[in-house]
Design an enzyme around this catalytic site. Structure first.
Site, mmCIF file in Angstrom:
data_model
loop_
_atom_site.group_PDB
_atom_site.id
_atom_site.type_symbol
_atom_site.label_atom_id
_atom_site.label_comp_id
_atom_site.label_asym_id
_atom_site.label_seq_id
_atom_site.Cartn_x
_atom_site.Cartn_y
_atom_site.Cartn_z
ATOM 1 N N CYS A 193 -6.567 0.369 -7.605
ATOM 2 C CA CYS A 193 -6.705 -1.098 -7.588
ATOM 3 C C CYS A 193 -7.453 -1.575 -8.822
ATOM 4 O O CYS A 193 -6.852 -2.169 -9.716
ATOM 5 C CB CYS A 193 -7.432 -1.536 -6.314
ATOM 6 S SG CYS A 193 -6.434 -1.312 -4.827
ATOM 7 N N LYS B 229 -5.816 -11.868 -5.881
ATOM 8 C CA LYS B 229 -6.077 -10.431 -5.685
ATOM 9 C C LYS B 229 -6.396 -9.766 -7.037
ATOM 10 O O LYS B 229 -7.322 -8.958 -7.157
ATOM 11 C CB LYS B 229 -4.851 -9.785 -5.033
ATOM 12 C CG LYS B 229 -4.807 -8.284 -5.071
ATOM 13 C CD LYS B 229 -5.782 -7.654 -4.114
ATOM 14 C CE LYS B 229 -5.851 -6.145 -4.351
ATOM 15 N NZ LYS B 229 -6.839 -5.489 -3.525
HETATM 16 N N1 LIG Z 1 -5.142 1.759 -0.965
HETATM 17 C C1 LIG Z 1 -5.876 0.678 -1.122
HETATM 18 O O1 LIG Z 1 -7.089 0.712 -0.958
HETATM 19 C C2 LIG Z 1 -5.237 -0.648 -1.475
HETATM 20 C C3 LIG Z 1 -5.998 -1.806 -1.337
HETATM 21 C C4 LIG Z 1 -5.413 -3.024 -1.618
HETATM 22 C C5 LIG Z 1 -4.083 -3.082 -2.034
HETATM 23 N N2 LIG Z 1 -3.368 -1.933 -2.179
HETATM 24 C C6 LIG Z 1 -1.982 -2.063 -2.604
HETATM 25 O O2 LIG Z 1 -1.130 -1.781 -1.503
HETATM 26 C C7 LIG Z 1 0.092 -1.186 -1.961
HETATM 27 C C8 LIG Z 1 0.311 0.136 -1.260
HETATM 28 O O3 LIG Z 1 -0.778 0.973 -1.608
HETATM 29 P P1 LIG Z 1 -1.141 2.273 -0.777
HETATM 30 O O4 LIG Z 1 -2.486 2.706 -1.247
HETATM 31 O O5 LIG Z 1 -0.924 2.039 0.685
HETATM 32 O O6 LIG Z 1 -0.023 3.270 -1.320
HETATM 33 P P2 LIG Z 1 0.411 4.689 -0.695
HETATM 34 O O7 LIG Z 1 1.001 5.445 -1.796
HETATM 35 O O8 LIG Z 1 -0.713 5.255 0.108
HETATM 36 O O9 LIG Z 1 1.534 4.278 0.353
HETATM 37 C C9 LIG Z 1 2.761 3.765 -0.004
HETATM 38 C C10 LIG Z 1 3.819 4.352 0.915
HETATM 39 O O10 LIG Z 1 5.058 3.715 0.623
HETATM 40 C C11 LIG Z 1 6.078 4.669 0.751
HETATM 41 N N3 LIG Z 1 7.247 4.160 0.047
HETATM 42 C C12 LIG Z 1 7.504 4.101 -1.285
HETATM 43 N N4 LIG Z 1 8.686 3.499 -1.522
HETATM 44 C C13 LIG Z 1 9.187 3.167 -0.314
HETATM 45 C C14 LIG Z 1 10.365 2.508 0.115
HETATM 46 N N5 LIG Z 1 11.257 2.074 -0.763
HETATM 47 N N6 LIG Z 1 10.573 2.346 1.431
HETATM 48 C C15 LIG Z 1 9.674 2.786 2.343
HETATM 49 N N7 LIG Z 1 8.532 3.415 2.004
HETATM 50 C C16 LIG Z 1 8.278 3.582 0.700
HETATM 51 C C17 LIG Z 1 5.483 5.929 0.172
HETATM 52 O O11 LIG Z 1 6.155 7.091 0.619
HETATM 53 C C18 LIG Z 1 4.029 5.841 0.728
HETATM 54 O O12 LIG Z 1 3.900 6.500 1.973
HETATM 55 C C19 LIG Z 1 -0.041 -1.064 -3.483
HETATM 56 O O13 LIG Z 1 0.503 -2.192 -4.090
HETATM 57 C C20 LIG Z 1 -1.556 -1.073 -3.686
HETATM 58 O O14 LIG Z 1 -1.907 -1.542 -4.964
HETATM 59 C C21 LIG Z 1 -3.916 -0.729 -1.895
#
Ligand SMILES: NC(=O)c1ccc[n+]([C@@H]2O[C@H](COP(=O)([O-])OP(=O)(O)OC[C@H]3O[C@@H](n4cnc5c(N)ncnc54)[C@H](O)[C@@H]3O)[C@@H](O)[C@H]2O)c1
Length: 414
Positions: A265, A211
Site C-alpha cells: 500500500c 485512499k
Molecule cells: N492487504 C492490505 O492490507 C490492503 C489494504 C488496503 C487495500 N488493499 C488493496 O486491496 C487489493 C487486494 O489486495 P490484497 O492484499 O487482498 O491482495 P491478495 O494478493 O492478498 O489477494 C488478491 C486475491 O485475488 C485473487 N485474484 C487475482 N485475480 C483474480 C481474478 N481475476 N479473479 C478472482 N480472483 C483473483 C488472487 O488469487 C488473490 O487471492 C489491492 O488493490 C490492494 O492494494 C490491500
C-alpha cells in the site's frame, strides 16, 4: 440491503477474505471467487491461507453455517465486491489486468440491477474503467440510473491494518464513492449491514484519490523520519532521542524511521498519484525516492561493519514488511537481506523470522543463508541487524547482545 441477497467477493486475499467472512457473519449469502485453487480449497475447509488474527474462526463459522462458499467460476449475485491486486506497471501507472479479468468474468453473469463495488486500491478513473470493461462486453447494459438494465458502480477503498483487520473492517469509517449517486446509496446500504464506522459518501474519483492521499501522507511523513535518521547518522546524533525530544513540541509529531517502506500500500499507492499528475506530484515522488533509497543506507552500514571480519556472521532479525505479520510483499527488510546475501558472499546470514516456517526461494536457494531461531542467530552472530520490531525481539534478553555489533534500524534496543 435485504440480508437474503447474495454477495460475490472476487479475490479471496488479505482484503477479500475478511470482507467475505464479515458479510457472511452478518447474514449475507456469500460466494467467494478466486483464481488460486489453494485459496478456494482452504476457504471451503474453513481455513485461511495467511495469518490474520481471528479471521479463521469467522471463516470456519460462516462455512459451517453454509453462508460462505468459495469457487473458481463467477456466479450471478446481487452485489459484487472486487478485491483483486492492483500492482503498478513499469511506468508506475496501475497494471489493470486483474481488474479487467474480474470485470470480464462478471460481465456475462449480469442481468441489470446489480451493484458492483471496486475495493482494490485504484488510481483516479479505474472504477469507471472497470465499468467500461463490463459495458464493452455487455453493450446491452447501462450505467444510467433507473433503467431495468442499470448497473450500479462504486469504489469503496479499504484502509484496514494487517493484524487488526477483523476489528477495523467493522469499526473504521469508510469512504463510499459512487459512479452515480444511486450507486453510492446502494453501496452504503450494503456496508451499513456490518460497518459501525461512519459511511462517507462521495464520487468514485474522489474516493479513489482519498485512499491514495492517505497512504501518501504516511509515506511523506515516514520519508521525513528516514531522512532525519540519515542526517543524524552523519552528524553523530541519536535520531530516536532527537525525535522523542522534538515530539514534545505540542504541534509536532514526527514518525519513526526504519529500514525503508514496505507493503503493497504505502510503497505502491503514491506512485499512482505520480503517474496521474507527474508534473505536479513533486513531493509525493521525492518521498517515494527517499524511502526507496533507505535500504541502500542500511546495506552500506552493515557492509562497513562486516568488512572488519574475514567471514562475518550476520543475524538479520525480521524479513516481514512490518511487525508481527507474515507478509513479505514489497518488504524492504527482505530486500536488504537478499542484497546482503548476494553482495557479501563470504558472510553467513542467519535469518530470524518467527512468522514464517520457511524462507522464500530468493533466500532459501542461497548457500550462505539459513533460517534460525532468534536466540540461535544472535548467539552465533558477529553483527546483529534489527530490521523489524516483532514483539519477540522487543523482549529479548539484552545479555545476548553483549559483545555483538548491533545495527538497529528500528530503535528497538536503545
Ligand atoms: N492487504 C492490505 O492490507 C490492503 C489494504 C488496503 C487495500 N488493499 C488493496 O486491496 C487489493 C487486494 O489486495 P490484497 O492484499 O487482498 O491482495 P491478495 O494478493 O492478498 O489477494 C488478491 C486475491 O485475488 C485473487 N485474484 C487475482 N485475480 C483474480 C481474478 N481475476 N479473479 C478472482 N480472483 C483473483 C488472487 O488469487 C488473490 O487471492 C489491492 O488493490 C490492494 O492494494 C490491500
Amino acid at each position: 440491503m435485504d440480508h437474503t441477497q447474495t454477495v460475490c467477493v472476487v479475490g479471496l486475499g488479505y482484503i477479500g477474505l475478511p470482507t467475505a467472512a464479515i458479510l457472511a457473519s452478518h447474514g449475507h449469502d456469500v460466494i467467494g471467487v478466486d483464481v488460486n485453487p489453494r485459496h478456494v480449497d482452504e476457504v471451503n475447509e474453513g481455513r485461511v491461507p495467511f495469518i490474520e488474527p481471528d479471521l479463521e474462526t469467522v471463516v470456519a463459522g460462516a462455512v459451517a453455517r453454509g453462508r460462505l462458499h468459495a469457487q473458481a467460476h463467477m456466479p450471478w449475485a446481487d452485489a459484487y465486491i472486487v478485491a483483486v491486486p492492483t500492482p503498478f506497471a513499469d511506468t508506475y501507472d496501475v497494471d489493470p489486468r486483474h481488474i479487467k479479468a474480474a470485470a470480464e468474468a462478471i460481465a456475462p453473469q449480469l442481468r441489470g440491477g446489480e451493484l458492483i463495488i471496486l475495493e482494490s486500491t485504484s488510481p483516479p478513473g479505474l472504477t469507471e474503467q472497470m465499468g467500461q470493461y463490463i459495458l464493452d462486453a455487455r453493450p446491452d447494459l447501462t450505467l444510467e440510473p433507473g433503467e431495468h438494465n442499470t448497473l450500479y458502480l462504486a469504489h469503496c477503498p479499504e484502509r484496514v491494518l494487517p493484524g487488526r483487520v477483523m476489528i477495523e473492517i467493522v469499526d473504521n469509517d469508510r469512504i463510499i464513492g459512487g459512479v452515480t449517486d444511486e450507486a453510492a446509496i446502494k453501496a452504503r446500504d450494503l456496508y451499513a449491514t456490518f460497518c459501525k464506522g461512519e459511511l462517507l459518501i462521495t464520487d468514485a474519483r474522489t474516493a479513489e484519490m482519498a485512499k491514495l492521499v492517505e497512504n501518501s501522507y504516511r509515506d511523506v511523513n515516514i520519508a521525513f523520519a528516514n531522512e532525519l535518521s540519515i542526517i543524524s547518522d552523519r552528524l553523530g546524533i541519536d535520531v530516536w532521542e532527537l525525535i522523542e525530544l522534538a515530539n514534545h513540541h505540542p504541534r509536532v509529531n514526527i514518525l519513526q524511521p526504519g529500514p525503508g517502506v514496505g507493503g503493497h500500500c504505502i510503497a505502491v499507492d503514491p506512485w499512482f498519484i505520480v503517474a496521474a499528475a507527474p508534473e505536479e506530484a513533486k513531493l509525493v515522488r521525492l518521498a517515494r525516492e527517499v524511502n526507496d533509497a533507505k535500504p541502500d543506507f542500511v546495506l552500506e552500514k552493515v557492509m562497513s561493519k562486516a568488512a572488519k571480519f574475514r567471514e562475518p556472521v550476520i543475524a538479520a532479525l525480521g524479513i516481514a514488511f512490518k511487525a508481527d505479520i507474515d507478509d513479505l510483499r514489497e518488504s524492504p527488510s527482505k530486500a536488504i537481506v537478499e542484497r546482503l546475501a548476494g553482495e557479501v558472499e563470504h558472510a553467513k546470514l542467519l535469518i530470524a523470522e518467527p512468522n514464517v516456517d520457511a524462507l522464500p526461494s530468493s533466500l532459501a536457494d542461497r548457500p550462505n543463508v539459513e533460517l534460525a531461531s532468534v536466540e540461535d542467530a544472535i548467539e552465533r552472530a558477529d553483527i546483529v541487524l534489527v530490521l523489524v520490531d516483532h514483539h519477540e525481539f522487543k523482549t529479548l534478553d539484552r545479555e545476548l547482545l553483549a559483545e555483538k555489533i548491533v545495527v538497529d534500524t528500528k530503535g528497538l534496543w536503545r
